[in-house]
Motif scaffolding. Structure first.
Motif, mmCIF file in Angstrom:
data_model
loop_
_atom_site.group_PDB
_atom_site.id
_atom_site.type_symbol
_atom_site.label_atom_id
_atom_site.label_comp_id
_atom_site.label_asym_id
_atom_site.label_seq_id
_atom_site.Cartn_x
_atom_site.Cartn_y
_atom_site.Cartn_z
ATOM 1 N N ALA A 131 5.984 -2.901 2.764
ATOM 2 C CA ALA A 131 4.972 -2.127 2.060
ATOM 3 C C ALA A 131 5.239 -2.186 0.569
ATOM 4 O O ALA A 131 6.381 -2.346 0.143
ATOM 5 C CB ALA A 131 4.952 -0.676 2.546
ATOM 6 N N ARG A 132 4.190 -2.036 -0.204
ATOM 7 C CA ARG A 132 4.279 -2.121 -1.652
ATOM 8 C C ARG A 132 3.419 -1.038 -2.257
ATOM 9 O O ARG A 132 2.360 -0.697 -1.720
ATOM 10 C CB ARG A 132 3.817 -3.507 -2.119
ATOM 11 C CG ARG A 132 3.715 -3.704 -3.621
ATOM 12 C CD ARG A 132 3.195 -5.108 -3.921
ATOM 13 N NE ARG A 132 3.000 -5.337 -5.351
ATOM 14 C CZ ARG A 132 1.873 -5.069 -6.004
ATOM 15 N NH1 ARG A 132 0.831 -4.574 -5.354
ATOM 16 N NH2 ARG A 132 1.787 -5.313 -7.303
ATOM 17 N N ILE A 133 3.847 -0.511 -3.402
ATOM 18 C CA ILE A 133 3.074 0.509 -4.099
ATOM 19 C C ILE A 133 3.190 0.289 -5.594
ATOM 20 O O ILE A 133 4.269 0.055 -6.133
ATOM 21 C CB ILE A 133 3.531 1.933 -3.690
ATOM 22 C CG1 ILE A 133 2.634 2.988 -4.338
ATOM 23 C CG2 ILE A 133 4.999 2.162 -4.030
ATOM 24 C CD1 ILE A 133 2.825 4.376 -3.740
ATOM 25 N N THR A 134 2.068 0.347 -6.292
ATOM 26 C CA THR A 134 2.051 0.182 -7.736
ATOM 27 C C THR A 134 2.359 1.500 -8.421
ATOM 28 O O THR A 134 2.434 2.558 -7.794
ATOM 29 C CB THR A 134 0.694 -0.339 -8.214
ATOM 30 O OG1 THR A 134 -0.300 0.684 -8.036
ATOM 31 C CG2 THR A 134 0.278 -1.583 -7.449
ATOM 32 N N ALA B 62 2.296 -4.597 5.422
ATOM 33 C CA ALA B 62 2.312 -5.682 6.380
ATOM 34 C C ALA B 62 1.466 -5.297 7.587
ATOM 35 O O ALA B 62 1.410 -4.125 7.970
ATOM 36 C CB ALA B 62 3.743 -5.985 6.815
ATOM 37 N N ASP B 63 0.807 -6.277 8.188
ATOM 38 C CA ASP B 63 -0.048 -5.998 9.335
ATOM 39 C C ASP B 63 0.717 -5.300 10.460
ATOM 40 O O ASP B 63 0.162 -4.457 11.171
ATOM 41 C CB ASP B 63 -0.668 -7.285 9.863
ATOM 42 C CG ASP B 63 -1.738 -7.836 8.944
ATOM 43 O OD1 ASP B 63 -2.064 -9.033 9.076
ATOM 44 O OD2 ASP B 63 -2.259 -7.084 8.099
ATOM 45 N N SER B 64 1.975 -5.627 10.615
ATOM 46 C CA SER B 64 2.766 -5.095 11.708
ATOM 47 C C SER B 64 3.051 -3.600 11.599
ATOM 48 O O SER B 64 3.412 -2.967 12.590
ATOM 49 C CB SER B 64 4.096 -5.849 11.816
ATOM 50 O OG SER B 64 4.837 -5.742 10.616
ATOM 51 N N VAL B 65 2.869 -3.025 10.401
ATOM 52 C CA VAL B 65 3.181 -1.612 10.219
ATOM 53 C C VAL B 65 1.972 -0.781 9.822
ATOM 54 O O VAL B 65 2.088 0.445 9.702
ATOM 55 C CB VAL B 65 4.304 -1.405 9.182
ATOM 56 C CG1 VAL B 65 5.523 -2.249 9.539
ATOM 57 C CG2 VAL B 65 3.817 -1.723 7.774
ATOM 58 N N LYS B 66 0.837 -1.400 9.634
ATOM 59 C CA LYS B 66 -0.362 -0.667 9.242
ATOM 60 C C LYS B 66 -0.706 0.404 10.267
ATOM 61 O O LYS B 66 -0.686 0.167 11.468
ATOM 62 C CB LYS B 66 -1.547 -1.624 9.080
ATOM 63 C CG LYS B 66 -1.499 -2.473 7.829
ATOM 64 C CD LYS B 66 -2.713 -3.386 7.728
ATOM 65 C CE LYS B 66 -2.668 -4.234 6.470
ATOM 66 N NZ LYS B 66 -3.798 -5.196 6.405
ATOM 67 N N GLY B 67 -1.008 1.585 9.772
ATOM 68 C CA GLY B 67 -1.327 2.698 10.640
ATOM 69 C C GLY B 67 -0.133 3.475 11.121
ATOM 70 O O GLY B 67 -0.291 4.568 11.675
ATOM 71 N N ARG B 68 1.067 2.934 10.933
ATOM 72 C CA ARG B 68 2.288 3.602 11.380
ATOM 73 C C ARG B 68 3.180 4.031 10.225
ATOM 74 O O ARG B 68 3.828 5.080 10.295
ATOM 75 C CB ARG B 68 3.086 2.691 12.315
ATOM 76 C CG ARG B 68 2.325 2.276 13.570
ATOM 77 C CD ARG B 68 3.227 1.539 14.553
ATOM 78 N NE ARG B 68 3.753 0.294 13.988
ATOM 79 C CZ ARG B 68 5.047 0.036 13.823
ATOM 80 N NH1 ARG B 68 5.957 0.931 14.196
ATOM 81 N NH2 ARG B 68 5.440 -1.127 13.311
ATOM 82 N N SER C 251 5.835 6.303 14.931
ATOM 83 C CA SER C 251 5.599 5.447 16.096
ATOM 84 C C SER C 251 6.473 4.208 16.059
ATOM 85 O O SER C 251 6.016 3.085 16.265
ATOM 86 C CB SER C 251 4.119 5.054 16.169
ATOM 87 O OG SER C 251 3.289 6.195 16.250
ATOM 88 N N LEU C 252 7.749 4.411 15.808
ATOM 89 C CA LEU C 252 8.666 3.292 15.642
ATOM 90 C C LEU C 252 8.827 2.488 16.928
ATOM 91 O O LEU C 252 8.816 3.041 18.029
ATOM 92 C CB LEU C 252 10.021 3.790 15.155
ATOM 93 C CG LEU C 252 10.055 4.143 13.664
ATOM 94 C CD1 LEU C 252 11.251 5.025 13.346
ATOM 95 C CD2 LEU C 252 10.089 2.871 12.821
#
Length: 122
Positions: free
Chosen positions: A49-52, A60-66, A84-85
């Protein structure tokens, strides 16, 4: 002169939650983008994940929503709330930050933390 320290990792059951923190300190004028990366055994390090500085985020698609990334600019601290690990989330999680040094304010450089272990297992 700049140090990033991660904390909050540990062992959790599948479906559980953890919250990671990354505290930046040292010769900091400002911090541009920050991000969480992870590296599983035998795997390449990947962006999670990244934040400005303005709060825009990417995942990343694998963690979206979690997972949810956030930051407190006043504290030079970034967080990663992981819900939801799954066992496949097991990795060493690293903090990264693009930092403007107080001595060289016309440029910036990337810095890494030491990593914190996250293990998801039943």
């Amino acid at each position: 002169q700049v140090q990033l320290v991660e904390s909050g990792g540990g062992l959790v059951q599948p479906g559980g939650s953890l919250r990671l923190s990354c505290a930046a300190s040292g010769s900091i004028f400002s911090i541009n983008a920050m991000g969480w990366y992870r590296q599983a055994p035998g795997k390449q390090r990947e962006l999670v994940a990244r934040i400005t500085s303005g709060g825009s985020t990417n995942y990343a698609d694998s963690v979206k929503g979690r997972f949810t990334i956030s930051r407190d600019n006043a504290k030079n601290t970034m967080y990663l709330q992981m819900n939801s690990l799954k066992p496949e989330d097991t990795a060493v999680y690293y903090c990264n930050a693009d930092v403007v040094d107080r001595t060289w304010t016309w440029t910036s450089s990337r810095h890494w933390g030491q990593g914190t272990q996250v293990t998801v297992s039943s």
